[in-house]
Design a protein around this motif. Structure first.
Motif, PDB file in Angstrom:
ATOM      1  N   UNK A 218       3.867  10.109  -6.421  1.00  0.00           N
ATOM      2  CA  UNK A 218       3.634   9.091  -7.319  1.00  0.00           C
ATOM      3  C   UNK A 218       3.757   7.990  -6.689  1.00  0.00           C
ATOM      4  N   UNK A 219       5.122   7.668  -6.396  1.00  0.00           N
ATOM      5  CA  UNK A 219       5.690   6.265  -6.120  1.00  0.00           C
ATOM      6  C   UNK A 219       4.966   5.825  -4.455  1.00  0.00           C
ATOM      7  N   UNK A 220       4.929   6.920  -3.605  1.00  0.00           N
ATOM      8  CA  UNK A 220       4.258   6.628  -2.807  1.00  0.00           C
ATOM      9  C   UNK A 220       2.569   5.723  -3.135  1.00  0.00           C
ATOM     10  N   UNK A 221       2.284   6.325  -3.750  1.00  0.00           N
ATOM     11  CA  UNK A 221       0.313   6.594  -4.044  1.00  0.00           C
ATOM     12  C   UNK A 221       0.459   5.236  -4.362  1.00  0.00           C
ATOM     13  N   UNK A 222       1.461   4.752  -5.660  1.00  0.00           N
ATOM     14  CA  UNK A 222       0.965   3.855  -6.426  1.00  0.00           C
ATOM     15  C   UNK A 222       1.059   2.671  -5.438  1.00  0.00           C
ATOM     16  N   UNK A 223       2.566   2.452  -5.312  1.00  0.00           N
ATOM     17  CA  UNK A 223       3.159   0.814  -4.136  1.00  0.00           C
ATOM     18  C   UNK A 223       3.053   1.340  -3.192  1.00  0.00           C
ATOM     19  N   UNK A 224       2.847   1.976  -2.479  1.00  0.00           N
ATOM     20  CA  UNK A 224       2.754   2.141  -0.781  1.00  0.00           C
ATOM     21  C   UNK A 224       1.193   1.983   0.326  1.00  0.00           C
ATOM     22  N   UNK A 225       0.156   2.501  -0.432  1.00  0.00           N
ATOM     23  CA  UNK A 225      -1.037   3.073  -0.516  1.00  0.00           C
ATOM     24  C   UNK A 225      -1.377   1.152   0.227  1.00  0.00           C
ATOM     25  N   UNK A 226      -1.753   0.900  -0.649  1.00  0.00           N
ATOM     26  CA  UNK A 226      -2.559  -0.596  -1.016  1.00  0.00           C
ATOM     27  C   UNK A 226      -1.877  -1.212   0.702  1.00  0.00           C
ATOM     28  N   UNK A 227      -0.476  -1.618   0.537  1.00  0.00           N
ATOM     29  CA  UNK A 227      -0.474  -2.189   1.984  1.00  0.00           C
ATOM     30  C   UNK A 227      -0.614  -1.660   2.991  1.00  0.00           C
ATOM     31  N   UNK A 228      -0.079  -0.445   2.962  1.00  0.00           N
ATOM     32  CA  UNK A 228      -0.751   0.781   3.665  1.00  0.00           C
ATOM     33  C   UNK A 228      -2.104   0.687   4.865  1.00  0.00           C
ATOM     34  N   UNK A 229      -3.145   0.246   3.467  1.00  0.00           N
ATOM     35  CA  UNK A 229      -4.628   0.454   3.745  1.00  0.00           C
ATOM     36  C   UNK A 229      -4.524  -1.858   4.429  1.00  0.00           C
ATOM     37  N   UNK A 230      -4.279  -2.250   3.387  1.00  0.00           N
ATOM     38  CA  UNK A 230      -4.176  -3.622   4.722  1.00  0.00           C
ATOM     39  C   UNK A 230      -3.957  -3.728   5.709  1.00  0.00           C
ATOM     40  N   UNK A 231      -2.963  -2.759   6.434  1.00  0.00           N
ATOM     41  CA  UNK A 231      -2.797  -3.057   7.684  1.00  0.00           C
ATOM     42  C   UNK A 231      -3.773  -2.486   8.106  1.00  0.00           C
ATOM     43  N   UNK A 232      -3.638  -1.512   8.060  1.00  0.00           N
ATOM     44  CA  UNK A 232      -5.086  -0.355   9.012  1.00  0.00           C
ATOM     45  C   UNK A 232      -5.471  -1.387   8.578  1.00  0.00           C
ATOM     46  N   UNK A 233      -6.361  -1.847   7.764  1.00  0.00           N
ATOM     47  CA  UNK A 233      -7.634  -3.000   7.618  1.00  0.00           C
ATOM     48  C   UNK A 233      -7.698  -3.987   8.945  1.00  0.00           C
ATOM     49  N   UNK A 234      -6.672  -4.397   8.889  1.00  0.00           N
ATOM     50  CA  UNK A 234      -6.377  -5.437   9.574  1.00  0.00           C
ATOM     51  C   UNK A 234      -7.211  -5.877  11.368  1.00  0.00           C
ATOM     52  N   UNK A 235      -6.328  -3.787  11.517  1.00  0.00           N
ATOM     53  CA  UNK A 235      -6.619  -3.469  12.940  1.00  0.00           C
ATOM     54  C   UNK A 235      -8.131  -3.519  13.448  1.00  0.00           C
ATOM     55  N   UNK A 236      -8.775  -3.485  11.834  1.00  0.00           N
ATOM     56  CA  UNK A 236     -11.166  -3.569  12.390  1.00  0.00           C
ATOM     57  C   UNK A 236     -10.893  -2.795  12.791  1.00  0.00           C
ATOM     58  N   UNK A 237     -10.460  -1.031  12.775  1.00  0.00           N
ATOM     59  CA  UNK A 237     -11.157  -0.490  13.744  1.00  0.00           C
ATOM     60  C   UNK A 237     -10.891   1.203  12.611  1.00  0.00           C
ATOM     61  N   UNK A 238     -12.507   1.643  12.162  1.00  0.00           N
ATOM     62  CA  UNK A 238     -13.019   2.419  11.583  1.00  0.00           C
ATOM     63  C   UNK A 238     -12.719   3.727  11.861  1.00  0.00           C
ATOM     64  N   UNK A 239     -12.462   3.996  11.889  1.00  0.00           N
ATOM     65  CA  UNK A 239     -11.697   5.532  13.438  1.00  0.00           C
ATOM     66  C   UNK A 239     -10.134   5.502  12.408  1.00  0.00           C
ATOM     67  N   UNK A 240      -9.601   4.188  11.688  1.00  0.00           N
ATOM     68  CA  UNK A 240      -8.503   4.570  12.094  1.00  0.00           C
ATOM     69  C   UNK A 240      -7.946   4.190  10.257  1.00  0.00           C
ATOM     70  N   UNK A 241      -8.688   4.133   9.386  1.00  0.00           N
ATOM     71  CA  UNK A 241      -8.742   4.835   8.401  1.00  0.00           C
ATOM     72  C   UNK A 241      -9.563   5.726   8.424  1.00  0.00           C
TER      73      UNK A 241
END
Length: 627
Positions: free
Chosen positions: A220-243
């Motif tokens: 629950x805590x990871x879903x609330x606080x961790x997923x958003x920063x991780x997704x933003x980090x992946x977004x910075x890589x600009x690689x579709x397959x990483x999503x």
């Protein structure tokens, strides 16, 4: 390698051939996958023992499906539906389980096996029912909404059922190692023994509880606080397959964590889905995981079909069909009583009863899990798989039965006595759907009186709650129109959903009152031509005005000024009105326009005239700019 490619080709070819055929026949994709498995397994013998290994792998598709179901269920939405979910859905699952469990115990089975069977058969086919309701346009009816609530409850109920089954199961075998220590082994679906990793093995009861609760809290805590920063980090890589990789990592990682603490992977996946339902990355995860979920679930159902004991059915087809009908009758009786208790009536009541009477795809999952736990014997499991498949195959017949009953109720509904109309006005509005409501609001707000007619009781009652008086009755009936003042009215607005009814009403009104101005809502061009011949003055095509406005916005954003785009829009509108009038003279009722040579030729000429008119408009603007 060649063996793997051969097997993959067989499974994919079977799915590509069988599933589209089943969908076209209205049987649904699930039955298509089952039929594909039966074809390549028991019938043709193209696949063999490897289906057990594949089924063990394909069960991960169920985990993904529950994760995606969780993504669709925001906590607020779940809370808003709590009465239907707990009341309507909970009563159906509970009562069906008890009734089916009783039938199993009467057959001589113990209560643990009977409860497992009752739980597996109490769930209906979400895939078949939702697809059929959508195809028939029944989702927004009272019975459709009640059915959806029960299906949603059943999907959620899979989680506690998966957690309950191990408590009913026989304990896993205990072996003595060479060093004299005790080791508990896990048995997979293929019967192989493998070392069981666990975070709670050897811990006292309070330790197991703390570790389990801690794991759930971590999700629950990871879903609330961790997923958003991780997704933003992946977004910075600009690689579709990483999503896609991250979405898979979330589901796989949570499932693995749940197995380490002895819980069902589906429980953790569903919980994580609910936690992430409000995330801005929810749609991204859905689009990434949907293809994997669909393929794995399809593979799972194919392996179920391939593993069905076809010879068993040939030995006792009457018994198996009888058991499938017995399941449908028991569930149907429960559903009928539940629907009556919650106030469903007539058509909605029968839709609710007949659409959910079959067993469903989750029954395959629960039976496979129960068999893996040694809770249900293999022979009985194979028999129940056939019963579930047969009940699903019978489902289209249940919807045909509903269609027959529905016609009787629609006939009874047509006999509802119309309201006595005690008012007249200059404007009569026939039909008070979304189109008619907007027209009515504008005319009334401008100070003119309207007489509203509609045959839908719910629509009339809704308008009355907002202070707008309407009269119940069929607007196409002459006596109702005369009572509403059709002889002296100045304007008639025909806003009916039924194209034939609107043509009939237009023709009758024109005959009764030649001076009446008739404004009609049309569905398409052919409908426009019919209304034009019936005597309509102004015809408003669905989507035409909104499409014109959208086209104007496009022109404004590709280089034209607002004035230029507006001029192009007005030119198109005027040309289209003239085109409709000309083509209406060439239109032949009952003949497709594409097969009318005169119509096609004139249509092409008019399209060239439109292009010339717009080109002249553009050239005129350029000349003004130069001058």
């Amino acid at each position: 390698m060649h063996t793997f490619l051969y097997q993959a080709s067989i499974y994919l070819a079977a799915a590509v051939i069988a599933v589209p055929i089943a969908s076209r026949l209205g049987l649904g994709s699930v039955l298509g996958y089952l039929a594909a498995g039966i074809l390549i397994g028991p019938v043709l013998g193209l696949v063999g023992a490897e289906t057990q290994d594949l089924q063990h792998f394909a069960e991960f598709g169920v985990v993904m499906m529950l994760f995606l179901i969780g993504l669709e269920l925001e906590p607020r939405a779940l809370w808003a539906m709590r009465h239907k979910l707990i009341g309507l859905g909970g009563l159906q699952v509970g009562a069906s389980t008890v009734a089916l469990m009783g039938a199993a115990m009467l057959a001589g089975l113990n209560w643990q096996v009977g409860l497992a069977i009752g739980l597996a058969l109490s769930l209906s086919s979400t895939a078949i029912v939702l697809q059929t309701l959508s195809e028939k346009g029944l989702m927004q009816t009272g019975g459709g909404r009640a059915t959806f609530a029960v299906l949603l409850t059943q999907d959620i109920a899979v989680i506690p059922i998966l957690a309950l089954l191990p408590l009913l199961a026989i304990s896993a075998p205990v072996t003595i190692a060479t060093d004299g220590s005790l080791h508990r082994e896990a048995v997979d679906a293929a019967g192989h023994h493998e070392a069981h990793l666990s975070l709670v093995e050897g811990l006292p009861g309070w330790g197991v509880t703390l570790v389990t609760l801690g794991s759930i809290a971590a999700i629950i805590l990871a879903g609330i606080y961790l997923t958003r920063p991780v997704f933003r980090f992946i977004h910075a890589a600009n690689l579709r397959e990483m999503y896609t990789a991250l979405a898979l990592l979330i589901v796989v990682g949570i499932s693995f964590l749940m197995t380490l603490v002895g819980l069902s992977p589906a429980l953790g996946a569903f919980l994580a889905g609910v936690v992430l339902a409000n995330s801005e990355f929810r749609h991204e995860m859905e689009s990434d995981l949907n293809p994997f979920k669909g393929l794995l679930l399809g593979l799972f159902f194919i392996t179920v079909g391939a593993g069905i004991n076809y010879q068993l059915f040939l030995k006792s087809p009457a018994d198996l069909i009888g058991l499938a009908l017995l399941v449908i009758v028991i569930k149907g009786l429960v559903l009928y009583c539940v629907g009556r208790a919650f106030g469903l009536n007539h058509r909605n009541h029968w839709l609710f009863t007949l659409s959910l009477a079959q067993a469903g795809e989750f029954g395959f999952v629960l039976l496979a899990f129960s068999r893996q736990l040694n809770l249900i014997p293999i022979a009985l499991s194979e028999k129940l798989l056939l019963v579930i498949a047969l009940s699903m195959l019978i489902t289209p017949l249940l919807f045909i039965l509903y269609d027959i009953l529905s016609k009787q109720f629609s006939d009874a509904k047509a006999e509802i006595k119309a309201d006595k109309i005690d008012e007249v006005g200059p404007v009569i509005i026939a039909g008070i759907g979304r189109f008619g409501q907007i027209v009515n609001r504008l005319v009334r707000a401008s100070g003119f009186k309207t007489i509203v007619l509609d045959h839908d009781m719910e629509a009339i009652q809704l308008m009355r709650r907002f202070g707008v008086k309407g009269f119940l009755g069929d607007p196409t009936r002459p006596e109702l129109l005369k009572a509403a003042g059709i002889d002296t009215a100045r304007v008639l607005v025909v806003a009916l959903d039924d194209p034939k009814g609107s043509v009939t009403l237009t023709a009758y009104a024109r005959r009764i009152n030649p001076d009446l101005h008739i404004i009609v809502r049309a569905r398409d061009r052919n409908h426009v031509y019919e209304l034009y011949r019936a005597g309509a003055d102004d015809i408003v095509r669905e989507m035409f005005d909104t499409s014109l406005r959208a086209g104007r916005y496009v022109l404004e954003n590709v280089g034209l000024s607002e004035y230029e785009a507006a001029q192009a829009e007005q030119t198109f509108f005027a040309h289209d009105r003239q085109t409709i009038r000309e083509l209406a003279q060439l239109w032949v009722p009952g003949t497709p326009s594409s097969r009318n040579p005169a119509y096609v030729a004139r249509s092409k000429e008019l399209e060239k005239d439109l292009e010339a008119a717009l080109m002249a408009l553009s050239e005129k603007k350029e000349a003004q700019d130069i001058g």
